[in-house]
Motif scaffolding. Structure first.
Motif, mmCIF file in Angstrom:
data_model
loop_
_atom_site.group_PDB
_atom_site.id
_atom_site.type_symbol
_atom_site.label_atom_id
_atom_site.label_comp_id
_atom_site.label_asym_id
_atom_site.label_seq_id
_atom_site.Cartn_x
_atom_site.Cartn_y
_atom_site.Cartn_z
ATOM 1 N N TYR A 74 0.863 -1.188 0.000
ATOM 2 C CA TYR A 74 0.000 0.000 0.000
ATOM 3 C C TYR A 74 0.898 1.236 0.000
ATOM 4 O O TYR A 74 1.309 1.741 1.043
ATOM 5 N N ALA A 75 1.217 1.702 -1.210
ATOM 6 C CA ALA A 75 2.205 2.766 -1.381
ATOM 7 C C ALA A 75 1.853 4.056 -0.639
ATOM 8 O O ALA A 75 2.744 4.684 -0.040
ATOM 9 N N PRO A 76 0.578 4.518 -0.657
ATOM 10 C CA PRO A 76 0.282 5.746 0.102
ATOM 11 C C PRO A 76 0.625 5.625 1.583
ATOM 12 O O PRO A 76 1.141 6.565 2.192
ATOM 13 N N GLY A 77 0.337 4.471 2.158
ATOM 14 C CA GLY A 77 0.660 4.264 3.561
ATOM 15 C C GLY A 77 2.155 4.212 3.804
ATOM 16 O O GLY A 77 2.653 4.741 4.801
ATOM 17 N N VAL A 78 2.900 3.564 2.900
ATOM 18 C CA VAL A 78 4.353 3.512 3.042
ATOM 19 C C VAL A 78 4.926 4.923 3.064
ATOM 20 O O VAL A 78 5.760 5.267 3.910
ATOM 21 N N ARG A 79 4.463 5.766 2.142
ATOM 22 C CA ARG A 79 4.960 7.149 2.082
ATOM 23 C C ARG A 79 4.652 7.894 3.386
ATOM 24 O O ARG A 79 5.523 8.564 3.958
ATOM 25 N N LYS A 80 3.401 7.788 3.832
ATOM 26 C CA LYS A 80 3.001 8.524 5.027
ATOM 27 C C LYS A 80 3.758 8.051 6.265
ATOM 28 O O LYS A 80 4.188 8.865 7.090
ATOM 29 N N HIS A 81 3.942 6.749 6.390
ATOM 30 C CA HIS A 81 4.590 6.232 7.595
ATOM 31 C C HIS A 81 6.102 6.448 7.561
ATOM 32 O O HIS A 81 6.727 6.607 8.623
ATOM 33 N N ILE A 82 6.699 6.470 6.374
ATOM 34 C CA ILE A 82 8.116 6.847 6.292
ATOM 35 C C ILE A 82 8.281 8.306 6.708
ATOM 36 O O ILE A 82 9.181 8.650 7.490
ATOM 37 N N ASP A 83 7.404 9.182 6.207
ATOM 38 C CA ASP A 83 7.468 10.593 6.607
ATOM 39 C C ASP A 83 7.326 10.735 8.121
ATOM 40 O O ASP A 83 8.071 11.485 8.767
ATOM 41 N N ALA A 84 6.356 10.006 8.685
ATOM 42 C CA ALA A 84 6.110 10.097 10.120
ATOM 43 C C ALA A 84 7.281 9.512 10.916
ATOM 44 O O ALA A 84 7.662 10.048 11.963
ATOM 45 N N ALA A 85 7.853 8.413 10.428
ATOM 46 C CA ALA A 85 8.991 7.809 11.119
ATOM 47 C C ALA A 85 10.182 8.767 11.148
ATOM 48 O O ALA A 85 10.854 8.917 12.181
ATOM 49 N N LEU A 86 10.443 9.419 10.015
ATOM 50 C CA LEU A 86 11.534 10.401 9.973
ATOM 51 C C LEU A 86 11.266 11.551 10.940
ATOM 52 O O LEU A 86 12.175 12.011 11.644
ATOM 53 N N LYS A 87 10.015 11.989 10.991
ATOM 54 C CA LYS A 87 9.649 13.065 11.915
ATOM 55 C C LYS A 87 9.861 12.641 13.363
ATOM 56 O O LYS A 87 10.221 13.473 14.218
ATOM 57 N N GLU A 88 9.650 11.363 13.648
ATOM 58 C CA GLU A 88 9.814 10.863 15.017
ATOM 59 C C GLU A 88 11.264 10.505 15.343
ATOM 60 O O GLU A 88 11.548 9.963 16.413
#
Length: 265
Positions: A74-88
């Motif tokens: 699920y590419a949209p989720g991968v993008r969002k969670h990578i962004d969030a992981a980097l933010k964290e």
């Protein structure tokens, strides 16, 4: 239960609980078509975020594993969670290690297929006649078993027939699956990867438990390994809660399509 139909209010509710980086247009469609589902979905996602048995960074890494698994992608989720992981505070090394760990899912073709092949061989009367199946390991196979146990930190009986039937492929998979366990990412020369073993095992739990896979033998094995490395049932439970969020991708994908069709009509 009554729910606000004000788009701005619904988005504010979402952002306050889940963060700005998790918002996208699909949620706008869900809020428009079913504010009840929108509110319930936000609450479902928020539960592990409130309890935080795992840190916010590790939670996002688990979500990457679920969404990037080859059974889901699920590419949209991968993008969002990578962004969030980097933010964290996650590092690129940590994120690519989750990807390396998650990429091992395909070996379950052998974990499921080899026992069935052995069953068929026995039914057809060729198992006992086979030169290596069911026979004591030679020196090459014993070394591969020892290397796997050292690199991966465990051994399980379901690897026995796999190794007996094809040591070359077993060795190739051993090398492939050992990458995140042996990489020297900090220059120390230790070669243990970047994530602690408990977190690695939680990654395996995340994609094994996901509804697109549900690989029970692996899930049980990796739960045991989590506990062996000092994890808790509560941490494993939180991974299961995160994996459950996969079900929301139904509305993330379908609601915008319905909204688009209704707009055209």
């Amino acid at each position: 239960m009554a729910h606000s139909n004000d788009p701005a209010a619904l988005k504010a509710q979402f952002v306050s609980k889940l963060g700005e980086e998790q918002w996208d247009d699909s949620w706008e469609s869900i809020a428009q078509l079913s504010p009840e589902l929108f509110a319930a979905s936000v609450d479902l996602i928020a539960v592990p975020k409130k309890k935080r048995r795992l840190s916010p960074k590790i939670q996002q890494l688990m979500s990457i594993a679920v969404d990037a698994a080859s059974t889901h992608l699920y590419a949209p989720g991968v993008r969002k969670h990578i962004d969030a992981a980097l933010k964290e505070g996650a590092t690129p090394s940590e994120i690519i290690e989750v990807i390396e760990l998650t990429g091992t899912l395909g070996i379950h073709a052998c974990n499921i297929g080899v026992p069935l092949l052995v069953e068929v061989m026995k039914e057809e009367g060729i198992y006992e006649k086979h030169p290596t199946a069911g026979k004591p390991f030679d020196a090459q196979r014993e070394k591969l078993k020892a290397d796997f146990t050292k690199n991966r930190g465990y051994w399980h009986s379901f690897w026995e027939d796999f190794l007996a039937l094809d040591p070359e492929f077993f060795e190739a998979y051993l090398n492939f699956s050992s990458v995140p366990w042996l990489k020297d990412v900090d220059g120390s020369g230790k070669g243990v990867g970047i994530l602690e073993p408990k977190v690695k095992e939680l990654v395996y739990c995340a994609f094994d438990a996901a509804a697109t896979h549900l690989y029970v033998p692996g899930l049980k094995l990796h739960m045991k390994n989590v506990l062996k490395y000092g994890g808790t049932p509560e941490e494993i439970m939180e991974v299961l809660e995160i994996a459950t969020q996969l079900s929301l991708h139904t509305s993330n994908v379908a609601a915008p399509i319905l909204a688009e069709r209704l707009a055209k009509a």
